[in-house]
Structure formats: C-alpha cells, structure tokens
Design an enzyme around this catalytic site. Sequence first.
Site, PDB file in Angstrom:
ATOM      1  N   ARG A  74       2.274   4.725  -6.128  1.00 11.57           N
ATOM      2  CA  ARG A  74       2.248   4.105  -4.761  1.00 11.57           C
ATOM      3  C   ARG A  74       3.239   2.898  -4.732  1.00 11.57           C
ATOM      4  O   ARG A  74       3.994   2.985  -3.731  1.00 11.57           O
ATOM      5  CB  ARG A  74       0.997   3.620  -4.497  1.00 11.57           C
ATOM      6  CG  ARG A  74       0.712   3.548  -2.835  1.00 11.57           C
ATOM      7  CD  ARG A  74      -0.549   3.302  -2.304  1.00 11.57           C
ATOM      8  NE  ARG A  74      -1.194   2.160  -3.043  1.00 11.57           N
ATOM      9  CZ  ARG A  74      -2.543   2.018  -2.737  1.00 11.57           C
ATOM     10  NH1 ARG A  74      -3.470   2.736  -2.112  1.00 11.57           N
ATOM     11  NH2 ARG A  74      -3.131   0.601  -3.685  1.00 11.57           N
TER      12      ARG A  74
ATOM     13  N   LYS B 203       2.615   0.058   1.102  1.00 16.28           N
ATOM     14  CA  LYS B 203       1.870  -1.109   0.862  1.00 16.28           C
ATOM     15  C   LYS B 203       2.787  -2.388   0.731  1.00 16.28           C
ATOM     16  O   LYS B 203       3.236  -2.715  -0.098  1.00 16.28           O
ATOM     17  CB  LYS B 203       1.018  -0.981  -0.272  1.00 16.28           C
ATOM     18  CG  LYS B 203      -0.408  -1.953  -0.244  1.00 16.28           C
ATOM     19  CD  LYS B 203      -1.320  -1.492  -1.612  1.00 16.28           C
ATOM     20  CE  LYS B 203      -2.323  -2.322  -1.495  1.00 16.28           C
ATOM     21  NZ  LYS B 203      -3.409  -2.177  -0.424  1.00 16.28           N
TER      22      LYS B 203
ATOM     23  N   GLU C 296      -6.866   3.480  10.547  1.00 12.20           N
ATOM     24  CA  GLU C 296      -7.659   2.846   9.592  1.00 12.20           C
ATOM     25  C   GLU C 296      -8.046   1.522   9.949  1.00 12.20           C
ATOM     26  O   GLU C 296      -8.155   0.991  10.810  1.00 12.20           O
ATOM     27  CB  GLU C 296      -6.768   2.781   8.201  1.00 12.20           C
ATOM     28  CG  GLU C 296      -5.526   2.023   8.214  1.00 12.20           C
ATOM     29  CD  GLU C 296      -5.119   1.874   6.925  1.00 12.20           C
ATOM     30  OE1 GLU C 296      -5.423   1.860   5.700  1.00 12.20           O
ATOM     31  OE2 GLU C 296      -3.649   2.080   6.803  1.00 12.20           O
TER      32      GLU C 296
END
Length: 339
Positions: free
Chosen positions: A80, A183, A219
């Site tokens: 990620r 992220k 989210e």
Amino acid sequence: MENIDWKSLPFGYLKTDYNIRCYYRDGKWGELEISSSEYIDMHIAATCLHYGQEAFEGMKAFRGADNKIRVFRCPDNAKRMETSAEGVVMAKVPHDLFHEAVIKTIKMNLRFVPPYGTGASLYIRPLLVGTGAQVGVNPASEYLFMVFVTPVGPYFKEGFNPVEMLVCRDHDRAAPLGTGHIKVGGNYAASLISIVHGHNKGFSSIIYLDAREKKYIDECGPANFFGIKDNTYITPSSTSILPSITNKSLMVLAEDMGMKVERRPVEVTELDSFEEAGACGTAAVISPIKKVVDWQVNKVYEFCKDGKPGPVSVKLYNKLTGIQLGTEPDKWGWTEIVE
Ligand SMILES: *Cc1c(COP(=O)(O)O)cnc(C)c1O
C-alpha cells in the site's frame, strides 16, 4: 517497562528508544540508520512541507498469549505504501527494505511492546516524505523513509463499545479521482476541519459521503465502513476510499463464517436496513456504531439498541484479535512472529 500503566494507555505518542531512517539520494536508497532522536533535520524547501509529498502507514505488533510478538499483514502495508508513493510521485520503498525497517524497529523497542491481556499494542508508523528542495511544483529528487513505534491503547476511548458518528455534508475528504485511495497526509488535512467539528459536537468520528452526489457512504474518517444484514457483510466500493487491510481481513473472515460479502455502492439511506454497522481499521479493529446522525436531512439511524455491540461484530472482532494474539489459528498466514 515497569512504569507504564499499560491498561490505561491512550492512543497517543510515547517516546520509545529508537527509530529508523533511510535516505533516497542520487536515485538509490541508502543503508538503514538507527536513531534515538525524535527529530529530523530538513531543508526548508523540502517538497513534503510545501506540496504534500508525504505518505504513511499504520500497523500493529502484539504480544500474544504465548508471549510471542506478532506483526499483522506487513506485506500488505508495504504494497500500500508503494501505491501511495506512486500516487504522489515519490521514490518507492522496496518491500524488503520496508519489512526490514519495520522488524528492526520493533526489535529495538521490545520493552515497549505491551504485555498480553492489557488490550494495548505496539503501533508502528512507517513514513515516507519528499526531502529534496523544490520551489516550483515538481517531485523531489530526495526522500526520507522512517519507521517509529509507540505503545498505544484503544483508538476510541470507548474501546470496543458502540460509538456515535456524524454524517459530514459540509466538507469532502477526497475527490472521486483525487487521492482518497492512497494513505497520504493531504487527505487528513482536508478532513481535520470536519473531524474537529464532529468532536466538538460529541461525535467519535465522521462518516464521509461520496463527493459527487453526497448519496453514498465513502468511509469513516480513518476507518472503513461496513454494515451487516441478512447474513451479509456489506462494505462500500468507491474510488475515494482508502483500502483498509482490516476491512480486507474482515471480508475473508465473514466469508469463512458462512456469510455473504458484498462490496458495492452503499446509499446512506440504506443504514435504515442494517442490523449492525461498524467502522474498521488497524487503530480500533472494529468500532461498532450505535448511532449515525445526518442532521442536515433530519435523519438519525440507530443500532445496538441494548447498548452492546451486535453479535456479528463481536464474532468478527474476536476472530481477528484472536489471530493477532495467537489464540486463533492463522490459516491465511497473516501474522509474522517477530520474536
Ligand atoms: C489507514 C486508513 C484506514 C484503515 O486501514 P487499515 O489498513 O485497516 O488500518 C481507513 N481509512 C483511511 C482513510 C485510512 O487512512
């Protein structure tokens, strides 16, 4: 650590003994460097300070019932961070370098790994920043990769207790084709105002809707959303959601328990039909949701009417934390024993 009250640790920063740094210069990564300083020296024109060239990861290590220390799904975090680096045009951290840095940082701070049974764990924060100087908008030519750790208690002070969430309609966290799926700190910069707003109104967290139509759930701040109904685990699909490794794990566990799993757009009004709802992420694992307030449209959704987490959330929570603590078999090979 004799003087840490493990059971009442907050989700916060506590100084540990060492951290790791690695510099990318002249097109290549250098050696891992161990440091006991909490500070970095940086050029005033570093791109991370001006143009947001920054990405991070969040993972945890746990001391198990067998006293072994396990780290959860490290290769997924490495992957990620690579995706995040690509998304904001930074040098990618090779997976083996990421892994070595994480394991080394844990091993150098063993006395900060909380004991089994305290509910606390060692939070691991890998961080990648552009350190090269640029005044025009361009990617840096130098990067710094760091890993530090800190022992933490539960993310929400409620722990595994139902929380209240506020639907955000005044701000967007991420655009449909923006950086919501990686992220990076920039997403958090954009979300801080609504998070502070929600906290001031007494909510634990915020539910973000899709930025285009304000119709679908994206989210919950730093955690993904899931709902349970008709023996089905339902989680939103959207281009602006950060793919949570906890959510990915819960989907596997739900399926393994004989549930159906659906990843599809979830309209906010569908909350009415869910038997359970929750937020999931490394920090809290699962935060069961007891109330969602969408005050601008005069709507309140309620779950856990008896004040307790729902049965499916409890089962999923116990299974996942059991794997992390070595009390449940790890049949998917998600954990690595550090020591
Ligand atoms: C890190 C993060 C999550 C949770 O991901 P995990 O891999 O489960 O920790 C969810 N949403 C956002 C925006 C995040 O940054």
